[in-house]
Design an enzyme around this catalytic site. Structure first.
Site, PDB file in Angstrom:
ATOM      1  N   LYS A  42       0.692  -1.101   0.022  1.00 21.58           N
ATOM      2  CA  LYS A  42      -0.037  -0.009  -0.030  1.00 21.58           C
ATOM      3  C   LYS A  42       0.759   1.221  -0.077  1.00 21.58           C
ATOM      4  O   LYS A  42       2.030   1.124   0.339  1.00 21.58           O
ATOM      5  CB  LYS A  42      -1.141  -0.156   1.295  1.00 21.58           C
ATOM      6  CG  LYS A  42      -0.274  -0.050   2.454  1.00 21.58           C
ATOM      7  CD  LYS A  42      -1.216  -0.075   3.527  1.00 21.58           C
ATOM      8  CE  LYS A  42      -0.474  -0.106   5.108  1.00 21.58           C
ATOM      9  NZ  LYS A  42      -1.403  -0.086   6.105  1.00 21.58           N
ATOM     10  N   TYR A 273      13.420  31.356   7.337  1.00 15.67           N
ATOM     11  CA  TYR A 273      12.404  32.175   7.725  1.00 15.67           C
ATOM     12  C   TYR A 273      12.433  32.270   9.355  1.00 15.67           C
ATOM     13  O   TYR A 273      12.600  31.365  10.107  1.00 15.67           O
ATOM     14  CB  TYR A 273      11.273  31.457   7.384  1.00 15.67           C
ATOM     15  CG  TYR A 273      10.892  31.395   5.863  1.00 15.67           C
ATOM     16  CD1 TYR A 273      10.384  32.851   5.263  1.00 15.67           C
ATOM     17  CD2 TYR A 273      11.168  30.456   5.123  1.00 15.67           C
ATOM     18  CE1 TYR A 273      10.283  32.577   3.777  1.00 15.67           C
ATOM     19  CE2 TYR A 273      10.805  30.493   3.609  1.00 15.67           C
ATOM     20  CZ  TYR A 273      10.533  31.647   3.035  1.00 15.67           C
ATOM     21  OH  TYR A 273      10.225  31.617   1.714  1.00 15.67           O
TER      22      TYR A 273
END
Length: 390
Positions: A42, A273
């Site tokens: 999966k 930032y």
């Protein structure tokens, strides 16, 4: 592994297929000669590339050892069919009602958890004119899906009646919630509950329901030998993530990025930032061509994240940006633009493990792997390269 000097990419994921195959074989051996395997593919094989991992699985396991492959979504089963896989595909997560027709068209095997789903699946079988297979999930404490274990006497007969001669009831399974924890007592209790549910099934349906019985994920496969079940369903262990105490696999994944820029900065210069990092001395910084847009966890920097450059650990500084990450290269004077930095994996005598990264950011290895994004090509130990994951 791939030679970083030959990989033409800003950042990439390396997959050691030989290690993955050895992990798969260890699970099979731990479960014993009588158990077959359902490898979980999966989420694009936990982010590593479903087509490539399917080839590895088929190369390692014989037809008798490989009962099926496991997925979580109907679309994943359809993708496997498109890749040419004609064997059994079991969809383990409950499918929405709107996807039952697609599952039937693709010849998938569904995991069913309630009578409405059994009726819906029987309706698709009637329309298709063919018997459709299913496994009944038994809820032994996970709580997210499954027939309640304590009510097996009732739902067992009802499931059999709804299935009649339209469906193939291949067996029953449960899912463990704590098999990777140090204390295995809760897992042992779940196994006892599954056994009790099977014992409570009406005699007229027991043969179908017991055709195959499975419960063990990676952790229970390795730590409890699969509890003697007919099948084991390994997932994270195959891909190099720990499955709990005593279940440490070989590393499979390396995450690397190019140093795109090297700069000397003065004392007091700020980075990223929010200017959360300030140079405490004249420093040498390297900008890596990777960021949270590629799946590098943004929380890694404040958690003390590191990279390996020329075999030495260097700190990640400032906030991780969407496309860039800065490391302090002051202690690695030989580092140059174009060199490879390792965020997960081995470089020289040191290694940053998958589980180490997961622990730093307060998550699990599953999330780190499946979060590796579509801009990162996957390269394989045999030298092949996959397109960026979709």
């Amino acid at each position: 592994m791939s030679d970083p000097s030959t990989v033409v990419s800003r950042a990439w994921v390396e997959v050691d297929g030989a290690a993955l195959r050895r992990n798969l074989r260890r699970v099979k051996n731990a479960a014993g000669p009588g158990a077959a395997v359902v490898p979980m593919l999966k989420a694009n094989a936990y982010g590593l590339g479903v087509a490539a991992v399917l080839r590895m699985v088929r190369a390692e396991l014989s037809a008798d050892e490989l009962f099926a492959v496991g997925v979580a979504a109907v679309a994943e089963g359809e993708e496997l069919r498109a890749l040419g896989w004609t064997g059994r595909v079991v969809v383990f997560a409950p499918a929405p009602p709107q996807e039952f027709a697609r599952a039937a068209a693709a010849g998938l095997t569904l995991a069913l958890s309630d009578l409405d789903s059994v009726r819906r699946w029987a309706h698709e079988a009637r329309g298709a004119g063919t018997r459709l297979a299913f496994h009944a999930e038994v809820d032994t404490g996970m709580g997210r899906a499954g027939f309640p274990y304590a009510e097996a006497a009732g739902w067992g007969a009802a499931v059999a009646a709804e299935a009649a001669d339209l469906l193939e009831w291949e067996g029953c399974f449960t899912h463990f919630h704590s098999a990777d924890e140090p204390d295995l007592a809760p897992t042992d209790e779940q196994h006892r509950r599954l056994a009790a549910a099977l014992d409570a099934l009406p005699a007229t349906v027991a043969a179908s329901a017991r055709r195959v019985v499975h419960s063990s994920n990676s952790a229970a496969s390795v730590r409890r030998g699969g509890y003697g079940g007919d099948l084991v369903r390994p997932g994270i262990y195959l891909y190099g993530g720990s499955a709990g105490p005593g279940a440490q696999p070989e590393a499979v994944v390396s995450l690397r990025a190019r140093i795109a820029l090297v700069r000397d900065v003065p004392t007091g210069w700020t980075c990223g930032y929010g200017a959360t990092y300030t140079a405490r001395r004249p420093e040498r910084w390297g900008t890596l061509s990777i960021g949270y847009g590629d799946g590098l966890p943004r929380a890694l920097s404040p958690a003390g994240g590191q990279a390996l450059v020329h075999g030495r650990r260097v700190p990640i500084i400032g906030r991780i940006s969407m496309d860039m990450t800065v490391v302090d290269l002051t202690e690695v004077p030989g580092a140059r633009a174009g060199d490879a930095a390792t965020l997960i994996g081995r470089d020289g005598g040191d290694e940053i493990t998958l589980d180490e990264v997961a622990a730093k950011v307060g998550t699990i290895s599953y999330e780190v792997l499946t979060g590796l994004g579509p801009r990162l090509p996957r390269t394989y130990a045999d030298g092949t390269q996959a397109a960026p994951a979709a």
